[in-house]
Design a protein around this motif. Structure first.
Motif, PDB file in Angstrom:
ATOM      1  N   TYR A  18       0.842  -1.193   0.000  1.00 55.16           N
ATOM      2  CA  TYR A  18       0.000   0.000   0.000  1.00 55.16           C
ATOM      3  C   TYR A  18       0.876   1.242   0.000  1.00 55.16           C
ATOM      4  N   THR A  36      -1.639   2.599   7.563  1.00 56.33           N
ATOM      5  CA  THR A  36      -2.795   2.174   8.360  1.00 56.33           C
ATOM      6  C   THR A  36      -3.473   0.944   7.778  1.00 56.33           C
ATOM      7  N   VAL A  37      -3.258   0.692   6.485  1.00 58.38           N
ATOM      8  CA  VAL A  37      -3.805  -0.495   5.827  1.00 58.38           C
ATOM      9  C   VAL A  37      -2.685  -1.175   5.064  1.00 58.38           C
ATOM     10  N   GLN A 203     -15.634  -3.501   4.180  1.00 57.31           N
ATOM     11  CA  GLN A 203     -15.052  -2.165   4.321  1.00 57.31           C
ATOM     12  C   GLN A 203     -15.425  -1.551   5.672  1.00 57.31           C
ATOM     13  N   LEU A 206     -13.137  -3.071   8.270  1.00 49.86           N
ATOM     14  CA  LEU A 206     -11.783  -2.521   8.213  1.00 49.86           C
ATOM     15  C   LEU A 206     -11.751  -1.106   8.769  1.00 49.86           C
ATOM     16  N   LEU A 210      -9.495   1.019  11.821  1.00 51.29           N
ATOM     17  CA  LEU A 210      -8.806   2.299  11.667  1.00 51.29           C
ATOM     18  C   LEU A 210      -9.327   3.333  12.655  1.00 51.29           C
ATOM     19  N   ALA A 216      -4.890  -2.263   9.870  1.00 53.12           N
ATOM     20  CA  ALA A 216      -5.680  -3.378   9.348  1.00 53.12           C
ATOM     21  C   ALA A 216      -4.874  -4.106   8.276  1.00 53.12           C
ATOM     22  N   ASN A 229     -10.433  -3.198  -0.342  1.00 54.45           N
ATOM     23  CA  ASN A 229      -9.982  -3.192   1.046  1.00 54.45           C
ATOM     24  C   ASN A 229      -9.237  -1.919   1.437  1.00 54.45           C
ATOM     25  N   ILE A 230      -8.604  -1.263   0.471  1.00 58.25           N
ATOM     26  CA  ILE A 230      -7.887  -0.034   0.814  1.00 58.25           C
ATOM     27  C   ILE A 230      -8.704   1.216   0.495  1.00 58.25           C
TER      28      ILE A 230
END
Length: 288
Positions: A18, A36-37, A203, A206, A210, A216, A229-230
């Motif tokens: 990411y 964060t992801v 989502q 996740l 956050l 996550a 997912n992001i």
């Protein structure tokens, strides 16, 4: 293949999965940053991936080999999974994680790692590590989702400046295990939040992490799912919504590796299983 080598590959994928911006990273206690992801790349706990080379003298050579193979000078985040290794006869090797941690401190001191952390440590183990370390762990990776909120451990980490990385962020909610307790993907609370924010239930799960200031790490090999997912940076849950999702907590663990049961430092609550059941699970399961 050394344990350290496996863990390094996980860290490498986290670094490049990411492309983080300044608004999508957490500051670690050593001054570095973490997205964060990230992309989970767990290989499970297959016994043939582990061996008995897990002492302090093995950490540096294993990490150097990892760097050479990947043609890198350093790794941003180095995660040590719970320090259990297998001897050649299949038995669990009892290695003190404090000694292993000293090897990671040496790796950081030689600029082979910028940040070091641990995984699957319970609060007692975290306190012992904290009291017996020169370099404090920057990250703790544990299972967190609405079915297992880990409030006490997460709060301790926040008080000590340790970032918590949440693996298995969906737990059993998306139907991975038939015996998983509520909530399930069709729960009215989850469906209602998904409709409110025009997002999917995964989502929402996740974003819940956050909004608790956790990293996550969803795992997927599907390109569209990875993108989905992001795509969680353009909304936030309210504090009340986060609290309501946390009320689903039942301390249900998706993963409690049974093959570690015999280790004196087993970090999880033990299920009431017979020796025969434990043997069967070890022989037939790739993840527990």
């Amino acid at each position: 293949m050394e344990v350290a080598y496996i863990v390094f590959i996980l860290s490498f994928n986290i670094k490049y999965a990411y492309s983080a911006t300044d608004t999508s990273v957490y500051l670690l206690n050593d001054g570095h940053k973490i997205p964060t992801v990230a992309l989970g790349t767990s290989l499970g706990h297959l016994s043939d991936l582990w061996n008995d080379a897990h002492d302090i003298d093995e950490v540096i050579p294993a990490l150097k080999k990892s760097l050479d193979d990947l043609k890198m000078d350093y790794v941003d985040l180095y995660l040590m999974h719970y320090p259990m290794a297998y001897s050649k006869n299949g038995s669990v090797k009892n290695t003190d994680y404090i000694e292993t941690w000293k090897g990671l401190e040496l790796a950081k001191g030689q600029n082979l790692a910028r940040s070091i952390g641990v995984s699957n440590f319970n609060i007692t183990q975290m306190k012992r590590l904290w009291e017996n370390s020169t370099v404090k762990p920057a990250v703790l990776q544990i299972e967190v989702n609405p079915s297992i909120t880990q409030v006490e451990l997460v709060d301790w980490c926040k008080e000590h400046g340790v970032v918590v990385m949440a693996y298995s962020p969906f737990g059993g909610i998306l139907g991975r295990k038939k015996d998983a307790p509520p909530p399930h993907a069709d729960d009215p609370t989850l469906v209602g939040l998904a409709k409110k924010y025009n997002k999917t239930v995964p989502q929402i799960l996740l974003r819940y992490l956050l909004d608790r200031q956790l990293v996550a790490i969803p795992r997927s090999t599907n390109k569209d799912r990875i993108k989905e997912n992001i795509d969680i940076m353009n909304f936030s849950l309210t504090p009340d919504e986060v609290e309501n999702l946390s009320k689903f907590n039942s301390d249900y663990r998706l993963r409690t590796p049974v093959k570690w049961y015999s280790h004196p430092e087993f970090p999880f609550e033990k299920k009431n299983l017979s020796d025969a059941e434990i043997k069967y699970i070890i022989e037939h399961s790739k993840e527990d």
